[in-house]
Write a protein that holds these residues in place. Structure first.
Motif: not given
Length: 272
Positions: A244-248
């Motif tokens: 989820r850290y790829q989703d700003l």
């Protein structure tokens, strides 16, 4: 088991800590009409509910807690714990209703206030959340969980220094409580103390290598510092643990990193 140790298994969208209360079915209720068999069966269901929640299966846990609410409606813990797993499914209004029932039954216990504050945060009702955390602290003044969560709510109001004070106090009270130290490092970066923030992030990653939030934060901040190799190494570890850290959008609105950290991560994701 300490409340915050259990709750580390259920790090929710706000990076807050949910307090699961171990349930004794025979406590806090009138047991005259209950047989030993009914009590034993209730405790067996409660154990299954905790196991389901710890595995992240909040829907199944809710089913178990609903059975317990129906069978033991005067037990405040079953209401509070159903509220917890409803938070895990983003059923915030329903969760608040459960916490209200728990508080009506046992207003002297802090857990329902703590968890209702989390639900209020999910609705971005910062003042209401802070009021509940303050109530917890009036009952247990040195509660690191309530301090950490109040820091989250103050960060929601962009009261950065007040949030940092709460996080640091929580970390000092519970040195092995990594969430508070991690949250403090994010605020330190927001306040411009980049070197101290990165130092603390590195220490946390060294001590807790599976701490995905700090892995991602370290990747973002090191990229800005021009340390691409170390940044990329931490990033691979972070997304391997939690993609989820790829989703700003998730970072900004669900995880709720402070703006300076979001900007740093944006630069990393855009290779800028």
């Amino acid at each position: 088991m300490k409340r915050w140790l259990i709750s580390l298994l259920i790090i929710f969208f706000l990076n807050v800590v949910i307090g699961l209360r171990q349930v004794a079915i025979a406590s806090n209720i009138q047991t005259g009409d209950l047989t030993e068999q009914q009590i034993a069966q209730g405790e067996k269901i409660a154990k299954k509910a905790f196991q389901a929640a710890q595995q992240g299966d909040f829907a199944r846990a809710e089913t178990y807690w609903t059975t317990l609410v129906e069978n033991f409606p005067e037990n405040p813990a079953v209401w509070s714990n159903r509220g917890n797993v409803r938070i895990g499914q983003y059923k915030l209004a329903e969760a608040i209703s459960d916490f209200n029932h728990s508080i009506e039954i046992a207003p002297e216990y802090p857990d329902a206030y703590l968890n209702r504050g989390i639900a209020y945060e999910g609705q971005k009702l910062w003042s209401e959340a802070i009021a509940d955390y303050n109530h917890v602290l009036s009952i247990t003044p040195q509660d690191p969980v309530a301090l950490n969560n109040r820091g989250n709510a103050k960060a929601g109001q962009q009261q950065w220094q007040d949030a940092l004070d709460d996080y640091q106090q929580a970390a000092d009270l519970a040195p092995t409580f990594p969430l508070a130290r991690g949250n403090a490092s994010l605020i330190q970066y927001q306040l411009g103390d980049h070197s101290e923030a990165i130092r603390n992030m590195r220490n946390l990653v060294r001590k807790y290598p599976m701490y995905s939030d700090m892995r991602a934060a370290l990747a973002a901040t090191l990229w800005v510092e021009g340390k691409q190799g170390e940044a990329e190494s931490n990033w691979v570890a972070a997304v391997g643990l939690d993609n989820r850290y790829q989703d700003l959008n998730w970072i900004e609105n669900i995880r709720r990193w402070p703006p300076a950290m979001i900007q740093a991560l944006s630069r990393f994701l855009n290779l800028n």
